[in-house]
Design a protein around this motif. Sequence first.
Motif, short mmCIF file in Angstrom:
data_model
loop_
_atom_site.label_atom_id
_atom_site.label_comp_id
_atom_site.label_asym_id
_atom_site.label_seq_id
_atom_site.Cartn_x
_atom_site.Cartn_y
_atom_site.Cartn_z
N ALA A 207 -6.01 0.89 -2.26
CA ALA A 207 -4.82 1.64 -2.69
C ALA A 207 -4.70 1.60 -4.22
O ALA A 207 -4.39 2.62 -4.84
CB ALA A 207 -3.57 1.06 -2.05
N LEU A 208 -4.97 0.46 -4.79
CA LEU A 208 -4.92 0.34 -6.25
C LEU A 208 -5.98 1.23 -6.88
O LEU A 208 -5.71 1.93 -7.86
CB LEU A 208 -5.11 -1.11 -6.68
N GLY A 209 -7.18 1.22 -6.31
CA GLY A 209 -8.25 2.08 -6.82
C GLY A 209 -7.88 3.55 -6.73
O GLY A 209 -8.11 4.32 -7.67
N LEU A 210 -7.30 3.94 -5.60
CA LEU A 210 -6.86 5.32 -5.43
C LEU A 210 -5.80 5.69 -6.45
O LEU A 210 -5.86 6.75 -7.08
CB LEU A 210 -6.33 5.52 -4.00
N ARG A 211 -4.84 4.80 -6.64
CA ARG A 211 -3.74 5.07 -7.60
C ARG A 211 -4.27 5.14 -9.03
O ARG A 211 -3.87 6.01 -9.80
CB ARG A 211 -2.67 3.99 -7.47
N VAL B 114 0.84 -1.21 0.00
CA VAL B 114 0.00 0.00 0.00
C VAL B 114 0.87 1.25 0.00
O VAL B 114 0.63 2.19 -0.77
CB VAL B 114 -0.98 -0.01 1.20
N LEU B 115 1.89 1.27 0.85
CA LEU B 115 2.79 2.43 0.88
C LEU B 115 3.55 2.59 -0.43
O LEU B 115 3.77 3.72 -0.88
CB LEU B 115 3.77 2.33 2.05
N THR C 15 7.20 8.43 2.97
CA THR C 15 6.42 7.26 2.58
C THR C 15 7.32 6.19 1.99
O THR C 15 7.20 5.01 2.31
CB THR C 15 5.34 7.65 1.54
N GLN C 16 8.26 6.60 1.15
CA GLN C 16 9.18 5.65 0.54
C GLN C 16 10.09 4.99 1.58
O GLN C 16 10.35 3.79 1.51
CB GLN C 16 10.02 6.33 -0.54
N GLN C 17 10.56 5.76 2.55
CA GLN C 17 11.45 5.20 3.58
C GLN C 17 10.70 4.20 4.46
O GLN C 17 11.22 3.14 4.78
CB GLN C 17 12.07 6.31 4.44
N VAL C 18 9.47 4.53 4.84
CA VAL C 18 8.67 3.60 5.64
C VAL C 18 8.38 2.34 4.81
O VAL C 18 8.45 1.23 5.32
CB VAL C 18 7.37 4.27 6.14
N HIS C 19 8.09 2.53 3.52
CA HIS C 19 7.87 1.40 2.60
C HIS C 19 9.10 0.48 2.59
O HIS C 19 8.97 -0.74 2.73
CB HIS C 19 7.57 1.93 1.20
#
Length: 188
Positions: free
Chosen positions: A169-173, A28-29, A47-51
Motif C-alpha cells: 500500500a505504501l509503495g502504491l501510494r 492500508v485503507l 473507503t474512508q468509512q470502512v477505514h
Amino acid sequence: MIAEGPLLWYLNRATGLTLLVLLTVSTVLGVLATGGRPGHRVPQFVTQQVHRNLALLSVVALVVHVGSAVLDTFVDISWWEAVIPFGASYERLWLGLGALSLDLVAVVVVTSLVRSRLTHRRWRAVHLLAWLAWALAVAHTAGIGTDIEQRATWAVVPTVVCVLAVVAALGLRLGQALSDHHLVRSDS
C-alpha cells in the motif's frame, strides 16, 4: 490477577493477532483513501468509512487484548505496565513497544474525535503516528509472541502478510504521489 487457566492466555493471543490484522487493514485503507483519484471503482467516502469502522473495531480488540493480558495470571502484567512504556518487569522491551503502540493509537483516536477543532494539517500530522503505532505493534507481535518465536505457521503467515500488505500500500501510494508530481511538473 483474577483468572487462572488458559482461557485468557488464548484470548490474548487470538486478540493480538486479530488486532494486528485489523490495524493492518485499517492502515492500508487509510493509505488508499488518501490516494483516491476520480474514476476509481470504490468511492473515496466508502473507503474512508470502512477505514474508520475498522479502526473502531481495532480499538475494541485492543481493549480486549490488553484486558486479557492484565487479567491473566500466566504472566504478571499490571494495567500500568500495559500503558506506560518500558516499565514492566516481564519482557520490558517488547511489552514496552506494545504499550507505546497503545499510547499512539490513543492519541490518534482522541485527535480524530476532536478533528473538527483542529486544522487539517495538525490532525494529519498526528494521524500519521498511526504508521508508527502499526510498526510498533508488528515489533511487539514479533518480539513477545510465543507463537512467532516457535514459528507457528498460523501466527507467522498472517504477520508476514500484514507487513507485505502495508509495504504494498505504501509503495502504491508513493507511486501515485510520484506520478502526480510528475504530471504537475510536466503541465508547468
